[in-house]
Design a protein around this motif. Structure first.
Motif, PDB file in Angstrom:
ATOM      1  N   LEU A 180     106.004 -16.455 -16.012  1.00 42.69           N
ATOM      2  CA  LEU A 180     106.205 -17.765 -16.640  1.00 42.69           C
ATOM      3  C   LEU A 180     107.638 -17.893 -17.150  1.00 42.69           C
ATOM      4  O   LEU A 180     108.299 -18.917 -16.935  1.00 42.69           O
ATOM      5  CB  LEU A 180     105.213 -17.943 -17.781  1.00 42.69           C
ATOM      6  CG  LEU A 180     105.365 -19.236 -18.614  1.00 42.69           C
ATOM      7  CD1 LEU A 180     105.023 -20.451 -17.767  1.00 42.69           C
ATOM      8  CD2 LEU A 180     104.473 -19.180 -19.854  1.00 42.69           C
ATOM      9  N   ASN A 181     108.140 -16.866 -17.818  1.00 43.40           N
ATOM     10  CA  ASN A 181     109.506 -16.898 -18.336  1.00 43.40           C
ATOM     11  C   ASN A 181     110.523 -17.023 -17.213  1.00 43.40           C
ATOM     12  O   ASN A 181     111.502 -17.766 -17.316  1.00 43.40           O
ATOM     13  CB  ASN A 181     109.796 -15.634 -19.151  1.00 43.40           C
ATOM     14  CG  ASN A 181     109.156 -15.670 -20.526  1.00 43.40           C
ATOM     15  OD1 ASN A 181     109.071 -16.721 -21.138  1.00 43.40           O
ATOM     16  ND2 ASN A 181     108.690 -14.536 -21.011  1.00 43.40           N
ATOM     17  N   ALA A 182     110.295 -16.281 -16.117  1.00 37.37           N
ATOM     18  CA  ALA A 182     111.216 -16.335 -14.984  1.00 37.37           C
ATOM     19  C   ALA A 182     111.217 -17.725 -14.350  1.00 37.37           C
ATOM     20  O   ALA A 182     112.264 -18.241 -13.946  1.00 37.37           O
ATOM     21  CB  ALA A 182     110.831 -15.274 -13.955  1.00 37.37           C
ATOM     22  N   ALA A 183     110.041 -18.351 -14.275  1.00 44.82           N
ATOM     23  CA  ALA A 183     109.949 -19.697 -13.701  1.00 44.82           C
ATOM     24  C   ALA A 183     110.696 -20.705 -14.564  1.00 44.82           C
ATOM     25  O   ALA A 183     111.431 -21.563 -14.053  1.00 44.82           O
ATOM     26  CB  ALA A 183     108.473 -20.098 -13.557  1.00 44.82           C
ATOM     27  N   TYR A 184     110.533 -20.601 -15.888  1.00 41.01           N
ATOM     28  CA  TYR A 184     111.222 -21.541 -16.780  1.00 41.01           C
ATOM     29  C   TYR A 184     112.727 -21.316 -16.766  1.00 41.01           C
ATOM     30  O   TYR A 184     113.507 -22.249 -16.939  1.00 41.01           O
ATOM     31  CB  TYR A 184     110.673 -21.398 -18.204  1.00 41.01           C
ATOM     32  CG  TYR A 184     111.240 -22.419 -19.169  1.00 41.01           C
ATOM     33  CD1 TYR A 184     110.934 -23.774 -19.026  1.00 41.01           C
ATOM     34  CD2 TYR A 184     112.083 -22.053 -20.195  1.00 41.01           C
ATOM     35  CE1 TYR A 184     111.453 -24.725 -19.899  1.00 41.01           C
ATOM     36  CE2 TYR A 184     112.605 -22.990 -21.077  1.00 41.01           C
ATOM     37  CZ  TYR A 184     112.287 -24.319 -20.917  1.00 41.01           C
ATOM     38  OH  TYR A 184     112.804 -25.254 -21.772  1.00 41.01           O
ATOM     39  N   GLU A 185     113.128 -20.064 -16.550  1.00 39.09           N
ATOM     40  CA  GLU A 185     114.561 -19.773 -16.476  1.00 39.09           C
ATOM     41  C   GLU A 185     115.206 -20.500 -15.290  1.00 39.09           C
ATOM     42  O   GLU A 185     116.368 -20.880 -15.343  1.00 39.09           O
ATOM     43  CB  GLU A 185     114.767 -18.262 -16.330  1.00 39.09           C
ATOM     44  CG  GLU A 185     116.232 -17.852 -16.385  1.00 39.09           C
ATOM     45  CD  GLU A 185     116.410 -16.357 -16.197  1.00 39.09           C
ATOM     46  OE1 GLU A 185     117.509 -15.934 -15.833  1.00 39.09           O
ATOM     47  OE2 GLU A 185     115.424 -15.623 -16.400  1.00 39.09           O
ATOM     48  N   ILE A 186     114.430 -20.712 -14.225  1.00 39.17           N
ATOM     49  CA  ILE A 186     114.955 -21.409 -13.043  1.00 39.17           C
ATOM     50  C   ILE A 186     114.940 -22.926 -13.240  1.00 39.17           C
ATOM     51  O   ILE A 186     115.975 -23.589 -13.154  1.00 39.17           O
ATOM     52  CB  ILE A 186     114.140 -21.047 -11.791  1.00 39.17           C
ATOM     53  CG1 ILE A 186     114.291 -19.551 -11.476  1.00 39.17           C
ATOM     54  CG2 ILE A 186     114.592 -21.887 -10.583  1.00 39.17           C
ATOM     55  CD1 ILE A 186     115.675 -19.127 -11.100  1.00 39.17           C
ATOM     56  N   VAL A 187     113.778 -23.519 -13.516  1.00 39.63           N
ATOM     57  CA  VAL A 187     113.687 -24.982 -13.538  1.00 39.63           C
ATOM     58  C   VAL A 187     113.885 -25.568 -14.941  1.00 39.63           C
ATOM     59  O   VAL A 187     113.974 -26.777 -15.087  1.00 39.63           O
ATOM     60  CB  VAL A 187     112.341 -25.466 -12.954  1.00 39.63           C
ATOM     61  CG1 VAL A 187     112.207 -25.035 -11.519  1.00 39.63           C
ATOM     62  CG2 VAL A 187     111.164 -24.961 -13.769  1.00 39.63           C
ATOM     63  N   GLY A 188     113.978 -24.716 -15.960  1.00 38.25           N
ATOM     64  CA  GLY A 188     114.231 -25.208 -17.310  1.00 38.25           C
ATOM     65  C   GLY A 188     115.710 -25.391 -17.600  1.00 38.25           C
ATOM     66  O   GLY A 188     116.073 -25.951 -18.630  1.00 38.25           O
ATOM     67  N   GLU A 189     116.555 -24.917 -16.699  1.00 40.51           N
ATOM     68  CA  GLU A 189     118.003 -25.063 -16.847  1.00 40.51           C
ATOM     69  C   GLU A 189     118.506 -25.976 -15.735  1.00 40.51           C
ATOM     70  O   GLU A 189     118.257 -25.720 -14.551  1.00 40.51           O
ATOM     71  CB  GLU A 189     118.683 -23.693 -16.759  1.00 40.51           C
ATOM     72  CG  GLU A 189     120.178 -23.738 -17.002  1.00 40.51           C
ATOM     73  CD  GLU A 189     120.812 -22.360 -16.947  1.00 40.51           C
ATOM     74  OE1 GLU A 189     121.901 -22.245 -16.370  1.00 40.51           O
ATOM     75  OE2 GLU A 189     120.189 -21.409 -17.451  1.00 40.51           O
TER      76      GLU A 189
END
Length: 326
Positions: A48-57
């Protein structure tokens, strides 16, 4: 890794706010502290953290949507710039195949001896091997000799990336990292590590005739659903009720060491920030603080009694909080 939009449960057209809301909701649900008896909780939370790191930035999301990076944030191979369908150097037809042996580059079938480079591939190899492409022992202009290929050079450094949680960064941890070589190593994360810092492990790189290179690990701290790092300080938005703001109250505030009580004085406005000393991140340089910014929240749903009270206030006790804005 799975598609980050799929991990977060949002569509590719989701707004930044929708993505952030989805992450916070799932982070609270999947956090290992809330799933202590589930051995797979840490893996799901890391995904989940890795996914947010991609599309959350915004920049990384744009690069992912354009196919420039994959779901792990690694650049996608785009091919050699300027390469033509017919091969290097503008030649037509297929690439020619050469093998390396004691007599230099050879074509299948025994043709060859030393490869007399005629252009494109020589330039490519010269760029790869430090300009030695045209310096054979016999003085011929475009010959390769075995010793041209970095004999005696030290081993090569290799790079890897690691995403850790904010508590792991604050308190320190031991993590296993899977290397491009296929090997797993255990890495000690020192307390107070900040996002973007690099850990170097001596002698864990690629071996070479002159020694072994190092392992360089780029560390990223995953976004936290509550805290936002600001140097060694931590920031959080602290929701309070309208009556707590007006009358004062003691409220519980989360910290990395556990919740503590904070006294909210009467007549506290939204946006006021309280500093909790020593509740931030720790490092060799010192210890940061926790900065809690008050956000006054109205009750959920429509409350007719509250609205009627506010109408009476508007008529009998009007005031202008924006009078100093000009």
């Amino acid at each position: 890794m799975r598609d980050p939009y799929e991990v977060l449960g949002v569509s590719k057209g989701a707004s930044a706010g929708e993505i952030k809301t989805a992450f916070r909701r799932l982070a609270k649900k999947l956090h290992p502290d809330a799933n202590k008896h589930d051995p797979k909780a840490a893996t799901r939370f890391a995904e989940l953290n890795a996914a947010y790191e991609i599309v959350g930035e915004a920049d990384k999301r744009k690069a992912f949507d354009n196919g420039e990076i994959d779901a792990e944030g690694k650049p996608r191979f785009r091919g050699f710039e300027g390469a033509q369908p017919g091969g290097f150097g503008g030649r037509e037809g297929n690439f020619e195949t050469f093998s390396w042996g004691p007599d230099g580059f050879q074509q299948p079938g025994g043709r060859g001896g030393r490869f007399q480079a005629g252009g494109g591939i020589e330039d490519l190899l010269r760029g790869m091997f430090g300009g030695q492409a045209g310096a054979g022992r016999g003085g011929a202009g475009s010959q390769f000799e075995p010793q041209d290929f970095g004999a005696g050079s030290a081993g090569r450094d290799i790079s890897a990336s690691l995403t850790i949680t904010l508590p792991e960064a604050a308190l320190g941890a031991k993590k296993r990292v899977h290397l491009p070589t296929g090997k797993d190593v255990e890495v000690k994360i020192p307390a107070g590590l900040t996002s973007g810092q690099q850990i170097r492990l001596k002698g864990q790189g690629m071996a070479g005739p002159g020694g072994t290179g190092d392992l360089l690990i780029a560390v990223t701290i995953a976004p936290h659903p509550v805290f936002t790092p600001d140097g060694l300080d931590l920031r959080l938005d602290l929701p309070i009720t309208l009556y707590e703001a007006a009358l004062g109250a003691k409220v519980r505030v989360p910290t990395l060491d556990g919740a503590v009580d904070l006294a909210i004085p009467a007549d506290t406005n939204s946006g006021r920030t309280f500093r909790l000393k020593g509740k931030g991140l720790r490092s060799k340089e010192g210890t940061g603080d926790l900065l809690a910014t008050v956000r006054i929240m109205l009750p959920e749903g429509s409350d007719a009694e509250l609205k009627e009270l506010m109408r009476k206030w508007r008529e009998s006790k009007p005031y202008d909080p924006r009078k100093d804005l000009g």
